[in-house]
Design a protein around this motif. Structure first.
Motif, PDB file in Angstrom:
ATOM      1  N   GLY A   1       0.854  -1.183   0.000  1.00 55.12           N
ATOM      2  CA  GLY A   1       0.000   0.000   0.000  1.00 55.12           C
ATOM      3  C   GLY A   1       0.890   1.233   0.000  1.00 55.12           C
ATOM      4  N   ASN A   2       0.653   2.144   0.950  1.00 59.55           N
ATOM      5  CA  ASN A   2       1.469   3.357   1.055  1.00 59.55           C
ATOM      6  C   ASN A   2       2.524   3.256   2.156  1.00 59.55           C
ATOM      7  OD1 ASN A   2       0.214   4.743  -1.031  1.00 59.55           O
ATOM      8  ND2 ASN A   2      -1.429   5.439   0.311  1.00 59.55           N
ATOM      9  N   THR A   3       2.690   2.074   2.721  1.00 61.58           N
ATOM     10  CA  THR A   3       3.626   1.890   3.824  1.00 61.58           C
ATOM     11  C   THR A   3       4.880   1.187   3.325  1.00 61.58           C
ATOM     12  OG1 THR A   3       1.753   1.671   5.337  1.00 61.58           O
ATOM     13  CG2 THR A   3       3.891   0.937   6.144  1.00 61.58           C
ATOM     14  N   MET A   4       6.033   1.742   3.702  1.00 63.83           N
ATOM     15  CA  MET A   4       7.301   1.133   3.321  1.00 63.83           C
ATOM     16  C   MET A   4       7.773   0.198   4.423  1.00 63.83           C
ATOM     17  SD  MET A   4      10.826   2.955   2.239  1.00 63.83           S
ATOM     18  CE  MET A   4      12.205   2.017   1.680  1.00 63.83           C
ATOM     19  N   PHE A   5       8.239  -0.981   4.027  1.00 67.50           N
ATOM     20  CA  PHE A   5       8.776  -1.975   4.943  1.00 67.50           C
ATOM     21  C   PHE A   5      10.235  -2.229   4.584  1.00 67.50           C
ATOM     22  CE2 PHE A   5       4.290  -2.586   5.122  1.00 67.50           C
ATOM     23  CZ  PHE A   5       4.006  -3.120   6.369  1.00 67.50           C
ATOM     24  N   ASP A   6      11.012  -2.637   5.585  1.00 67.97           N
ATOM     25  CA  ASP A   6      12.432  -2.882   5.371  1.00 67.97           C
ATOM     26  C   ASP A   6      12.897  -3.959   6.343  1.00 67.97           C
ATOM     27  OD1 ASP A   6      15.024  -1.847   4.148  1.00 67.97           O
ATOM     28  OD2 ASP A   6      15.468  -1.763   6.292  1.00 67.97           O
ATOM     29  N   LYS A   7      13.667  -4.919   5.823  1.00 72.68           N
ATOM     30  CA  LYS A   7      14.201  -5.968   6.688  1.00 72.68           C
ATOM     31  C   LYS A   7      15.485  -6.511   6.088  1.00 72.68           C
ATOM     32  CE  LYS A   7      13.143 -10.258   9.072  1.00 72.68           C
ATOM     33  NZ  LYS A   7      12.115 -11.200   9.484  1.00 72.68           N
ATOM     34  N   THR A   8      16.425  -6.880   6.961  1.00 73.35           N
ATOM     35  CA  THR A   8      17.655  -7.527   6.536  1.00 73.35           C
ATOM     36  C   THR A   8      17.592  -8.999   6.937  1.00 73.35           C
ATOM     37  OG1 THR A   8      18.940  -5.494   6.770  1.00 73.35           O
ATOM     38  CG2 THR A   8      20.167  -7.567   6.768  1.00 73.35           C
ATOM     39  N   PHE A   9      17.740  -9.868   5.954  1.00 70.85           N
ATOM     40  CA  PHE A   9      17.758 -11.308   6.168  1.00 70.85           C
ATOM     41  C   PHE A   9      19.213 -11.754   6.141  1.00 70.85           C
ATOM     42  CE2 PHE A   9      13.742 -10.248   4.230  1.00 70.85           C
ATOM     43  CZ  PHE A   9      12.803 -11.021   4.917  1.00 70.85           C
ATOM     44  N   LEU A  10      19.617 -12.566   7.106  1.00 73.01           N
ATOM     45  CA  LEU A  10      21.016 -12.989   7.210  1.00 73.01           C
ATOM     46  C   LEU A  10      21.123 -14.512   7.199  1.00 73.01           C
ATOM     47  CD1 LEU A  10      24.051 -12.465   7.812  1.00 73.01           C
ATOM     48  CD2 LEU A  10      23.435 -12.464  10.236  1.00 73.01           C
TER      49      LEU A  10
END
Length: 131
Positions: A97-106
């Motif tokens: 939608g209008n929401t930004m998500f961010d994640k680092t996978f290791l």
């Protein structure tokens, strides 16, 4: 200021490294995939990958996916087995939608191997999964 910034938690998006047969070259390859197990499409998916150890660093690889449909997956890259001795990171950013998500996978060093294979959601394959 900083305390007012809300960073939403990423759920239902995974990175998997799958060992699969390559029909063209007749080899067993390791491929990285992004999996969208959500009930909503992901827009403007940006993936930045790299590997590192105490003494080595790989070059940075970037990939953009305009839309990753709900309950689907997409190939990110082929990974050479030499890189399994390094920590491998996948930094993923996307819009829901209008929401930004961010994640680092290791993937920690030496965790990608044939003994660690497990069923992968949405794929008819086995691989190593990071949630």
């Amino acid at each position: 200021m900083k305390k007012d910034i809300e960073i939403p938690k990423v759920e239902g998006v995974y990175i998997a490294v799958v060992n699969e047969y390559n029909d063209i070259y007749k080899t067993q390859d390791w491929n990285a995939y992004i999996i969208n197990d959500k009930a909503i499409d992901l827009d403007m998916v940006l993936i930045v990958t790299s590997g590192y150890s105490e003494s080595k660093t790989t070059s940075v690889f970037r990939k953009k996916i305009d839309v990753l449909p709900k309950k689907s997956y997409a190939k990110i890259e082929l990974i050479q087995e030499d890189l399994f001795a390094l920590n491998n990171t996948f930094k993923v950013s996307f819009f829901e939608g209008n929401t930004m998500f961010d994640k680092t996978f290791l993937f920690r060093k030496n965790t990608i191997n044939l003994k660690a294979l497990q069923p992968i959601p949405l794929m008819q394959s086995r691989g190593v999964l990071v949630k």
